[in-house]
Design a protein around this motif. Structure first.
Motif, short mmCIF file in Angstrom:
data_model
loop_
_atom_site.label_atom_id
_atom_site.label_comp_id
_atom_site.label_asym_id
_atom_site.label_seq_id
_atom_site.Cartn_x
_atom_site.Cartn_y
_atom_site.Cartn_z
N LEU A 145 5.87 3.27 1.80
CA LEU A 145 5.07 1.93 1.57
C LEU A 145 4.94 1.43 2.91
CD1 LEU A 145 8.02 0.51 -0.72
CD2 LEU A 145 5.89 1.48 -1.49
N LEU A 191 12.17 -16.49 -1.22
CA LEU A 191 13.86 -16.65 -1.14
C LEU A 191 14.63 -15.64 -0.39
CD1 LEU A 191 16.26 -17.83 -3.19
CD2 LEU A 191 16.09 -15.48 -4.13
N ILE A 192 14.15 -14.30 -0.14
CA ILE A 192 14.64 -13.43 0.79
C ILE A 192 14.42 -13.79 2.02
CG2 ILE A 192 14.34 -11.13 1.66
CD1 ILE A 192 13.38 -10.30 -1.37
N PHE A 250 20.82 -5.06 3.84
CA PHE A 250 19.67 -5.91 3.68
C PHE A 250 19.89 -6.37 2.24
CE2 PHE A 250 15.13 -6.02 2.44
CZ PHE A 250 14.93 -7.34 3.14
N LEU A 304 22.33 -9.09 1.54
CA LEU A 304 21.79 -10.26 2.00
C LEU A 304 20.87 -10.78 0.91
CD1 LEU A 304 21.66 -11.90 4.87
CD2 LEU A 304 19.42 -10.95 4.57
N THR A 342 0.81 -1.12 -0.05
CA THR A 342 -0.06 0.05 -0.01
C THR A 342 0.78 1.21 -0.11
OG1 THR A 342 -1.57 -1.28 1.30
CG2 THR A 342 -1.56 1.15 1.42
N HIS A 356 20.12 -15.97 8.19
CA HIS A 356 21.09 -14.91 8.72
C HIS A 356 20.82 -14.74 10.13
CE1 HIS A 356 23.13 -11.03 8.87
NE2 HIS A 356 22.19 -10.53 9.47
N ARG A 395 3.88 -11.68 7.28
CA ARG A 395 5.00 -10.74 7.60
C ARG A 395 5.67 -11.36 9.03
NH1 ARG A 395 4.78 -5.69 4.57
NH2 ARG A 395 2.72 -5.50 4.00
N VAL A 446 10.50 5.00 0.02
CA VAL A 446 10.55 4.43 -1.38
C VAL A 446 12.04 4.63 -1.78
CG1 VAL A 446 9.77 4.59 -3.61
CG2 VAL A 446 8.24 4.89 -1.54
N PHE A 455 10.03 -14.92 -4.88
CA PHE A 455 11.20 -13.93 -4.78
C PHE A 455 11.04 -13.68 -3.26
CE2 PHE A 455 12.91 -9.58 -5.17
CZ PHE A 455 14.15 -9.86 -4.95
N ARG A 462 12.61 -2.41 7.35
CA ARG A 462 12.86 -3.05 5.89
C ARG A 462 12.66 -4.60 5.67
NH1 ARG A 462 13.11 -0.45 1.35
NH2 ARG A 462 13.24 1.43 2.41
N GLU A 463 13.23 -5.25 6.65
CA GLU A 463 13.00 -6.66 6.64
C GLU A 463 11.37 -7.14 6.79
OE1 GLU A 463 14.74 -5.06 9.21
OE2 GLU A 463 16.43 -4.99 8.29
N ASN A 464 10.96 -6.35 7.11
CA ASN A 464 9.38 -6.80 7.48
C ASN A 464 8.68 -6.78 6.04
OD1 ASN A 464 6.81 -7.00 8.94
ND2 ASN A 464 6.42 -4.89 9.33
N ILE A 465 8.89 -7.93 5.17
CA ILE A 465 8.39 -8.08 4.18
C ILE A 465 7.16 -8.88 3.96
CG2 ILE A 465 10.51 -7.67 2.67
CD1 ILE A 465 10.50 -10.82 2.61
N LYS A 466 6.23 -8.63 3.02
CA LYS A 466 5.07 -9.61 2.86
C LYS A 466 5.14 -10.76 1.88
CE LYS A 466 0.12 -8.80 2.37
NZ LYS A 466 -1.21 -8.10 1.99
N ALA A 488 16.69 -16.36 3.23
CA ALA A 488 18.15 -15.72 3.45
C ALA A 488 18.03 -15.14 4.91
CB ALA A 488 18.40 -14.85 2.49
N LEU A 489 16.74 -14.27 5.21
CA LEU A 489 16.61 -13.70 6.32
C LEU A 489 16.85 -14.65 7.68
CD1 LEU A 489 14.16 -10.85 5.59
CD2 LEU A 489 16.54 -10.47 6.38
#
Lengths: 227, 227
Positions: free
Chosen positions: B158, B215-216, A212, A215, A139, B223, B109, B136, B212, B203-207, B219-220
């Motif tokens: 974002l 894969l991240i 990051f 990584l 979002t 790590h 997440r 961004v 892809f 930033r690591e708080n990806i959905k 790796a996290l």
């Protein structure tokens, strides 16, 4: 006949954002520096293309030492960077010989796909200028002083490189004076009156600018090795 | 005294976007399903918080089987999802007991940091509603029919989760009728007239919604294990 292409790879990183001494383009990724991956990616796409590598002049010796160490023997022309990204690209453009298209690419984006390069070149040949973009998956909100509001993310795109132009267009655009609003080459071409066409990029085509990102990059390299 | 918090974890994924049979929340990450990482992250932050897990009812049996297999014994309340994300969150809110704050979080997440959770809670206590955002990092363009133009990326953010609200605010907001423009909980609260405060996410708080991303994510996890 396929259009002739020169790729300018711009590696101006001083590495400040990584919190490390070593500039980002020289960071180790898999078994060698990021920049070698990037150069090889383009030469693998088209072994006949010309490559111009723009690097800060005070990094030339270090780079040459790295090339000896890693036995990196790709063919390219080395050009000294300038005081800004604009100046660096301009120096690169001055070294470009006779060709149909110029691609300008970040040295720290080693994961550009062949499909992305091809789409940019095909569209640039027809339309003059093409840049790769990906969709916004989160979002999106816009900040306006103390307020903020949701924006429709489907109307926005995130911009990658290579940004590909017909040679005469980008050379003409870079004759104009530098503006601080020039965050990329498409902005320079636009300021000179040219229209930019967006084409599909690839999500893995990340710009390595933080620990990051590095990584993620190492995971991607390992993934490619595993395939 | 610290405010009392209930976290609603919404895991409605049918897994269609992954190109796999298995819903995203059940994908293996490190040594166990994504959703277990996410639940544990919140309970590690505050072992006393209440957790409501909203899951499609037809996935209950599969989830319970996973919990037995992985000996996952976290304490939470299981609630059946609805026909839309809005309905699922509403079902979750109906299960929330007496507490100061409600955090609503995507089940996929798992890498939300303690700092992000804490910042959202602190600001929500003072201001009513807080959501985590990140900058961004790429050039941003907006598409307008055949044209497109650069937008100043520093004015955009974002949005991530958890989105944290004073309990009475989010319960009241969800009494309103569902609108298709509701892409997240902040949008629901805003439509009910409440103001949203942005706080710094991580930033690591990806959905995790694509191969892809997975894969991240792997790796996290690796790590974190290495640290």
């Amino acid at each position: 006949m396929a259009p002739s292409l020169t790729t300018i790879i711009v590696a101006g990183g001083r590495g400040l954002r990584m919190g490390k001494e070593i500039p980002k383009q020289f960071l180790s990724l898999g078994n060698r520096p990021v920049l070698m991956h990037t150069i090889d990616r383009f030469l693998s796409y088209d072994p006949d293309m010309s490559v111009v590598l723009v690097l800060p002049e005070d990094q030339f010796d270090y780079w040459k030492e790295l090339c000896r160490h890693y036995r990196f023997q790709a063919s390219y022309q080395l050009v000294a960077g300038g005081a800004s990204r604009f100046q660096s690209v301009k120096n690169g453009l001055n070294a470009v010989g006779d060709c149909d298209l110029v691609a300008i690419h970040d040295g720290v984006r080693p994961f550009v796909s062949f499909g992305t390069i091809e789409r940019c070149c095909n569209v640039a040949m027809k339309k003059g200028a093409a840049i790769p973009v990906i969709e916004v998956v989160e979002t999106l909100r816009k900040i306006d002083h103390e307020k903020n509001e949701i924006k429709p993310r489907e109307e926005y795109r995130l911009v990658q490189t290579p940004q590909v132009f017909q040679t005469s267009i980008i050379q003409k655009a870079y004759e104009e004076a530098e503006q601080i609003s020039f965050t990329d080459d498409a902005a320079v071409a636009e300021a000179a009156g040219y229209e930019i066409t967006l084409v599909e990029g690839n999500r893995e085509n990340i710009k390595i600018t933080s620990p990051f990102d590095l990584l993620i990059a190492n995971a991607l390299v390992k993934h490619e090795d595993d395939l």
